[in-house]
Design a protein around this motif. Structure first.
Motif, PDB file in Angstrom:
ATOM      1  N   ASP A   1       0.846  -1.195   0.000  1.00  0.00           N
ATOM      2  CA  ASP A   1       0.000   0.000   0.000  1.00  0.00           C
ATOM      3  C   ASP A   1       0.879   1.242   0.000  1.00  0.00           C
ATOM      4  O   ASP A   1       2.111   1.157  -0.112  1.00  0.00           O
ATOM      5  CB  ASP A   1      -0.969  -0.012   1.183  1.00  0.00           C
TER       6      ASP A   1
ATOM      7  N   THR B   1       1.843   3.107   2.269  1.00  0.00           N
ATOM      8  CA  THR B   1       2.792   3.228   3.379  1.00  0.00           C
ATOM      9  C   THR B   1       3.804   2.087   3.403  1.00  0.00           C
ATOM     10  O   THR B   1       4.630   2.013   4.302  1.00  0.00           O
ATOM     11  CB  THR B   1       2.040   3.273   4.722  1.00  0.00           C
TER      12      THR B   1
ATOM     13  N   HIS C   1       3.074  -1.236   3.553  1.00  0.00           N
ATOM     14  CA  HIS C   1       2.608  -2.481   4.151  1.00  0.00           C
ATOM     15  C   HIS C   1       2.268  -3.489   3.057  1.00  0.00           C
ATOM     16  O   HIS C   1       1.667  -3.141   2.034  1.00  0.00           O
ATOM     17  CB  HIS C   1       1.355  -2.236   5.006  1.00  0.00           C
TER      18      HIS C   1
ATOM     19  N   LYS D   1      -9.053  -7.544   9.484  1.00  0.00           N
ATOM     20  CA  LYS D   1      -9.794  -6.371   9.036  1.00  0.00           C
ATOM     21  C   LYS D   1     -10.211  -5.553  10.245  1.00  0.00           C
ATOM     22  O   LYS D   1     -10.911  -6.049  11.125  1.00  0.00           O
ATOM     23  CB  LYS D   1     -11.026  -6.787   8.223  1.00  0.00           C
TER      24      LYS D   1
ATOM     25  N   ASN E   1     -11.407   0.485  11.609  1.00  0.00           N
ATOM     26  CA  ASN E   1     -11.040   1.783  11.024  1.00  0.00           C
ATOM     27  C   ASN E   1     -10.883   1.708   9.508  1.00  0.00           C
ATOM     28  O   ASN E   1     -10.505   2.690   8.866  1.00  0.00           O
ATOM     29  CB  ASN E   1      -9.765   2.327  11.660  1.00  0.00           C
TER      30      ASN E   1
ATOM     31  N   ARG F   1      -8.783  -0.331   7.771  1.00  0.00           N
ATOM     32  CA  ARG F   1      -7.523  -0.915   7.315  1.00  0.00           C
ATOM     33  C   ARG F   1      -7.562  -2.427   7.442  1.00  0.00           C
ATOM     34  O   ARG F   1      -8.189  -2.982   8.338  1.00  0.00           O
ATOM     35  CB  ARG F   1      -6.362  -0.359   8.133  1.00  0.00           C
ATOM     36  N   THR F   2      -6.893  -3.108   6.515  1.00  0.00           N
ATOM     37  CA  THR F   2      -6.731  -4.553   6.581  1.00  0.00           C
ATOM     38  C   THR F   2      -5.247  -4.876   6.673  1.00  0.00           C
ATOM     39  O   THR F   2      -4.464  -4.466   5.818  1.00  0.00           O
ATOM     40  CB  THR F   2      -7.327  -5.244   5.345  1.00  0.00           C
ATOM     41  N   ALA F   3      -4.872  -5.578   7.735  1.00  0.00           N
ATOM     42  CA  ALA F   3      -3.474  -5.948   7.947  1.00  0.00           C
ATOM     43  C   ALA F   3      -3.258  -7.380   7.463  1.00  0.00           C
ATOM     44  O   ALA F   3      -3.965  -8.302   7.880  1.00  0.00           O
ATOM     45  CB  ALA F   3      -3.119  -5.832   9.425  1.00  0.00           C
TER      46      ALA F   3
END
Length: 247
Positions: free
Chosen positions: A137, A139, A141, A166, A169, A171-173
């Motif tokens: 992404d 940033t 990640h 998930k 907020n 975002r999905t990590a």
């Protein structure tokens, strides 16, 4: 055989009673709070049934070959973590004369989903022949940009696995592991002695990448203290007790 079963049933009932009493004491004296909608008694009864079929490498039943203290500790750990063997959230493994409880990836998912900041979590296994691509992404990640599994590939060797968390907020990590990385993790585990990874390779690969994702989330989440308590609450609870006694 009937005598052996009767002995196992008697032993399991005695251990369950002791664990139940210990849980109630921890609630009253130490403020232990179990997850909402979790029945400790139902989980203990399910564990007692599961334990009747658990055996060590020598073929001896866990309830007669393992120390009662280790069985009680394994059951206590299960209850404090709010896990249910009936839902395949944990399983029991014999190491010598000791019994240990370990979370399945279902159990780790259940623990993580109890956090308000987590909307969903899952893991998938990548088999040879599946289409899989990763990217990054804005940033930096790692993200999964393409995953197209095929039914025809389900029996093929594992190429890797990935997990996603998930967040509420938006975002999905993602956590991605190659088969070589999974093998390194398995080689450091005593589970290898019982060939658990070979017998349930897909589930164990999911469990490995889910646990890796959970560790990453612990290190980066604002809820790190809460999550640490959920993922390993028995250790956290014992640490709080030790600190209280030494302060």
């Amino acid at each position: 055989m009937d005598n052996h079963l009767a002995m196992q049933n008697q032993q399991s009932r005695g251990i369950i009673e002791k664990v139940s009493d210990r849980i109630e004491a921890m609630k009253d004296e130490e403020g232990l709070a179990l997850p909402a909608n979790y029945s400790a008694q139902n989980a203990l009864q399910a564990a007692a049934l599961k334990l009747q079929s658990v055996k060590g490498r020598d073929g001896r039943p866990a309830l007669t070959s393992c120390t009662q203290a280790s069985v009680a500790t394994a059951l206590l750990d299960m209850v404090i973590q709010g896990l249910s063997p009936a839902k395949n959230q944990c399983y029991f493994i014999v190491y010598g004369n000791e019994l240990q409880m370990q979370r399945s990836y279902f159990g780790t998912i259940a623990a993580l989903k109890r956090l308000d900041s987590v909307e969903d979590i899952d893991a998938q296994v990548i088999h040879q022949g599946d289409e899989f691509e990763i990217g990054a992404d804005e940033t930096g990640h790692i993200i999964v940009t393409k995953f197209k599994p095929s039914f025809a590939n389900l029996d093929k060797p594992i190429k890797g696995a990935f997990a996603f968390i998930k967040l509420t907020n938006g975002r999905t990590a993602y956590t991605v592991m190659t088969k070589a990385q999974i093998d390194v993790s398995w080689s450091q585990s005593r589970n290898r002695q019982n060939k658990v990874q070979d017998k349930f390779s897909d589930e164990m690969a999911k469990r490995t990448v889910i646990n890796s994702a959970a560790k990453m989330f612990i290190n980066t989440s604002d809820d790190s203290d809460l999550l640490t308590g959920m993922v390993n609450p028995l250790v956290a609870h014992l640490m709080r007790r030790r600190n209280a006694h030494t302060s």
